[in-house]
Design a protein around this motif. Sequence first.
Motif, PDB file in Angstrom:
ATOM      1  N   LYS A 794       7.170 -29.262   7.592  1.00  0.00           N
ATOM      2  CA  LYS A 794       6.503 -29.085   8.880  1.00  0.00           C
ATOM      3  C   LYS A 794       6.942 -27.820   9.604  1.00  0.00           C
ATOM      4  O   LYS A 794       6.671 -27.671  10.800  1.00  0.00           O
ATOM      5  N   GLU A 797       4.895 -25.982  12.362  1.00  0.00           N
ATOM      6  CA  GLU A 797       3.819 -26.867  12.808  1.00  0.00           C
ATOM      7  C   GLU A 797       3.555 -26.686  14.300  1.00  0.00           C
ATOM      8  O   GLU A 797       2.414 -26.750  14.754  1.00  0.00           O
ATOM      9  N   ASP A 798       4.626 -26.467  15.071  1.00  0.00           N
ATOM     10  CA  ASP A 798       4.451 -26.269  16.502  1.00  0.00           C
ATOM     11  C   ASP A 798       3.627 -25.005  16.782  1.00  0.00           C
ATOM     12  O   ASP A 798       2.784 -24.977  17.682  1.00  0.00           O
ATOM     13  N   ILE A 801      -0.014 -25.890  16.091  1.00  0.00           N
ATOM     14  CA  ILE A 801      -0.603 -26.709  17.160  1.00  0.00           C
ATOM     15  C   ILE A 801      -0.955 -25.842  18.365  1.00  0.00           C
ATOM     16  O   ILE A 801      -2.021 -26.007  18.985  1.00  0.00           O
ATOM     17  N   LYS A 826       2.133 -31.329  24.242  1.00  0.00           N
ATOM     18  CA  LYS A 826       3.023 -31.693  23.134  1.00  0.00           C
ATOM     19  C   LYS A 826       4.030 -30.578  22.870  1.00  0.00           C
ATOM     20  O   LYS A 826       5.213 -30.850  22.599  1.00  0.00           O
ATOM     21  N   ILE A 827       3.568 -29.339  22.964  1.00  0.00           N
ATOM     22  CA  ILE A 827       4.490 -28.210  22.799  1.00  0.00           C
ATOM     23  C   ILE A 827       5.542 -28.226  23.882  1.00  0.00           C
ATOM     24  O   ILE A 827       6.744 -28.031  23.631  1.00  0.00           O
ATOM     25  N   TYR A 831       7.988 -30.710  21.315  1.00  0.00           N
ATOM     26  CA  TYR A 831       8.623 -29.660  20.507  1.00  0.00           C
ATOM     27  C   TYR A 831       9.618 -28.847  21.331  1.00  0.00           C
ATOM     28  O   TYR A 831      10.701 -28.511  20.853  1.00  0.00           O
ATOM     29  N   GLN A 832       9.228 -28.512  22.542  1.00  0.00           N
ATOM     30  CA  GLN A 832      10.091 -27.743  23.445  1.00  0.00           C
ATOM     31  C   GLN A 832      10.578 -26.442  22.801  1.00  0.00           C
ATOM     32  O   GLN A 832      11.698 -25.990  23.068  1.00  0.00           O
ATOM     33  N   THR A 833       9.744 -25.866  21.935  1.00  0.00           N
ATOM     34  CA  THR A 833      10.108 -24.608  21.283  1.00  0.00           C
ATOM     35  C   THR A 833      10.150 -23.501  22.318  1.00  0.00           C
ATOM     36  O   THR A 833       9.134 -23.224  22.978  1.00  0.00           O
TER      37      THR A 833
END
Length: 989
Positions: A794, A797-798, A801, A826-827, A831-833
Amino acid sequence: MNLIPMRRTRSRIRHAKFTVPSWSFSVLAAAVICFSGGPVFGQDDIGTLYNKSVQEMSEQKWEEALKIIDQVIKEFGEFAYDDYGAMFGGIYYNKGICELRLRDYENAAESFRKSHEDFPNDKPEGKESAPDGINPYEKTAVFQRALCMQLAQKYQEALDLYKKFEGLKPGPDELQPGAFFINQGICQANLGQLDEAMKSITMVFDNQARYRIQTANLLQGFVHLGGAWSRLAMENPEAAEEAHRFMDKYLPQLRMKPYEMQKFNPLVIKMAQEAGKDKQYGLALRYYSLYAGTMDAIQDLLDRAIAYGGVTAKIQEEIDALQAKIDSGDPVDVNVLRGIAACYEGLGNFHASLVIFRFLEKVYPKSQSRPEILFGSTRAAAAHGDVTATQQYGLEFLEKYKDHELYDRVSNFVIGALFERREYTRCIEIANKVKETVKEGTDARDLLEFVLGASHYSLGEYDTAGPILDAHVRDYPKSQYIANSAYFRASNVMKKEKFAQAGKLFDDYIEAYPLSPLLDIVLYERALCEYIIQEEEFGVALGMIERLEKEFPDSKMLDSGLVLRGDIQKTLEEYEDAERSYVEGKEAGERLGNKPMAAEALSKALDVAVLQEKWDVANGYYDEFFQKFEDTPSGLQVAVVGLQALKQKERTPEGLDRLAKMIVAMSKEDNAEGMERAVNSYVANSAETLGVDETIAKLDNFPGLDEGATALKAWLLVSKVGLLQDQLKGMKKDDPDYGKKTAMVKVAFSALKDYDRSQLGNFILIQVGRYIVNTGNPYEAMPFFEEIGGRENKQFEDFAILEMAKVWARSKEAAMQDKALEAFRKIIDVYQTKELVEDASLGVARLYAARDDWNNVLDFYQRYQQNKSFRTARPEANFMIGRAYEGLGDVTRAQKVYINVFVLYPGHVEWSAQAIVRNANLEYEKGQANNAYEMLRDLERRLGHLRQDDESGWISQGLRRLDELRGELQITPEMEAQREKEALEKTAP
C-alpha cells in the motif's frame, strides 16, 4: 603412641558364669556392637535382668533394652559400687549404647560418664570392701562419650574427650584406630582446624588396609573435610586447591559400588550442595561425582544377579523399589542434576546447564519439580542466548503454572530474551498475555512495562508507545531500566515530530543521567531536534555536537553528528565550515566502519563544493565517491549533483553515462523512488550538452535498458513527452515539424495509458497518473491510482487517494464532490501524511466554497491559516476567510480581511485584486461610492501596470468598475489630479 587395631577376644571376668558381648563403636552409625568381655552377674534378679537386656540389644531392640536397664539401675543402682564393684559400670555403658542408638546424645554421654567416672577399676578410697570385678568399658566409655558430643555437634567437648581417651592409653581391645582418627579429624574439621583434621584423616586413608577401615568410614571423614574446605575457600583459595589435591590422590578410595553408594548419597549430596551455596562450584561438581545414580544402582543389582546365577526375590525387590522411584518422576537424580546444572551456571557454562535441564525435562515429565525444571531450562536458555529454547520452556511454564512463585521471573526471562533478539512483536504479544498476572510495582512488572513501551517504540508504533513509556518513567523511578526508558520516551516524542517537547525531555535526560551509556545518542538527537525546529542560531545543537565530538570520540553517533553540524552550517550559509564538517564526518564514518554514512557525508561535501563553485574540489569528491562508495544509497545523489561540476571540466558525457547506468540499475529495484529526479537530471543535462533531438533519440534507445524495465520505460516516455511539449511551446503551428512533434506526443500519451499497470511500481503509477491528469482527461488517470488500492503493498496509497480526490472535486455532481470530501478527510484524519495534509485541507475548503457552505469554509481556512507549516496558499486562505464572512453577512469583518489581503499580498493579484474589488463593491452597496472609487483608484495605482499579465482578470474587472464610478461620480482627469495633489500635501512631512 603405637595404636593397633582392636582384636576380638573372649576374656573371663571374676564371678563369670557366661560371657556377654560388649558394644563398640563406628563412625557412620551411632555405635556398632562387638562382643568383648562384659560383666557377668549371678543367676539372681540382677543377672536375669542384665542378660535379658543384652538379648534385646543383640536384636537391636534398643527401647526395650533401655527399659530393662533402667529397671536394673532403679532396683540395684543406689549402692551399686558397694554391692557389685566396678563391673556395674557395664550396666551404664550398655545404657549409653541404647541411648546413643536412640539418638539421645545428652543422656548417653551422661551414662558413659558414669560408667567411666563412677565405676573405676582401681577402687577409690573408702571403697576397698567393694566386690572385686572389672569394668571392661572404663576407657571405652570415654570414647563413646566423645562420640555423643561429636554427634551433638559439640565438637570442642568431643575433641577434648578424644584426647582424654588417647591419654588413657587404651589397649588393643579398647581401641579402633581408624575410627578414632576419623572421628578426631571430623571434630577438628568442624572447628576449622583444617591442618590438624587433614593430618588425622589422611592417616586413616594412608593406612586403610592396616586399620581395616571400610570405605563408608572414610567417606564420613571426607564429608566433614569437604564441608570445611568449602567454608574456608570463600576467604582462602588455598583451601579449595588443597581439596582438589586431596581428591586427586584419594578419590579412588572413596568409590563404592553404586548400590552400596546409594545409602551414602545423602551425605555426598549435602556436601555438594553446601559447596555450591559457598560458590565453590568446582568442588561441588567433584563432590557430586561420588553420587550413585538410581539407574546405575539398578544395573549394579543386575550385575550381581548374573554373578549369583539369577535374579533372586530380594534383588528383584530392591530393583522394583528403585524403579518405582524413577517411575514416580522424582528419584534422587532429579535434585542432583539440578544441583550440577546450578554449578555449571555458577561457572558461567550455561550451555552445559541447559543440556542438563533439557535431559530432566524430557526424562522426568512427571516430576513434582517440573516447574523448577522448566524455570531452570528457561533461565539457562536465556543466559545462553537460545531464544527458541527460552520461548519453548518459558511459555510452557507460563501456560501451566500461573500461580507459581517463579511465574514473574520466567516471564522476565522470556520477554527479556525476545527483546534482546529484537523480536518486538512477540514481546508485545507475550507481555500483554501475562500482564494481568504480574503484580504492579514488582521487578517483573517493571521489566514488562519497559519492554512493552520499548517494543512499540522499536516497531514505530509511537502513539501506542508514548503513554506506556510515560507511565513507566513515572511509576518506576528506581527501575534499573529507567535511563533506557527515559531515552525511549524522549526519542518517541521526537519521532512524533514534537521536536520542542522532545528537546526539553532530552535536556532533562542529560541532567539526570550524565553517565548514561546512551548519552552520545541523546546528544545527537537533542541537536537534531533543534535543527529541525530551525532555531535561528542553532547554538544548543552546535553545543551538543561539540560535546559529542569531545566526550565521545569513539561513539558510533560521531559521524552522524558531524554531518548534522555540516547541515546546520549549510543552513547558515557557512559553506566552508559545512564542507569541513562533512569531510570530518566522512573520515569518522570510514573509521567507524559506517560506509553508508561516510558516503552520505562525502555526497554532501560535493554539494557544498558545487554551491561554492569549487569545481576542482567538487570533481575530486566525485571521483573519490565512485572509487569508494558507488554501491551506497548516496550514489544517485552524487551522480546527479556531480553533473554540474563535471560540466565545468567538460566531463558531462562521462557523467551522463554513469548516471544512465545508475538509472538502469535502479529500475531493477522494487522501490523506484528517486528515479524521477535522476531521469529529469539526465534529460536536462543531455539536452543542454547534446541538444534536444539527440536526447530524444537517446531516450528512445536508452543505453543498457532491459526489455522488462517497464517502470523506467514509462519514465523515459514521460520525459520524452516533456521535451516535445517544450519544443512545441516555442514553435508556430505552421512550422513543418509542429505536426510531426504533436503526433509524437499523442503517440507517447497513448502508450502511457496502455501500459500494463501491474508492471509499474506504486510511485510510477502516481507520477504517470499525475501526468495524465495534467495533460489529458483526468478520469483516464483514475485506474492508475486505483491500481495501488488493490495491491498488498500500500505504499503511496495516500498519495493516490489525494489525487483521486482532486479529480472528483472537479465534478459538478454532488455525489462526486462527497466522495472527494470523504477522501480529503481520510488524508487529514487517518493517514495524516505531513506533505499531503495541506493539499487535503485546501481541497476540503475549496469544495465547501464551491457549495457556498460558508461556515465550513470559514472553519477550514482558519485552520489552514493557524497552521504555521502551511505555506502554499496563505493569500488564498486569508481572502477566503473574508469571503466566508461576507457570505455569512458579517460585512465589517469581511472588509477588514479584504484590506489585509490587499496590503499583505499585493503580488498575488488573483487574491489581492479580487479582495479590493469585492471590498469596493461592498462599500458601494453601503452607499459609499466615493470610498469605493478611492479603493479602486488605489488598485489602479498599485496593480494597473500588471493588467495585461493578469490571467485572473480581476485587475481588468476592477479598472472597468473604476471607469464606471468616474462617470457616475462625474470625476474628470483634472479633478482626479487635484485629489491626488491634495492627498500628497496631507501626507507631506
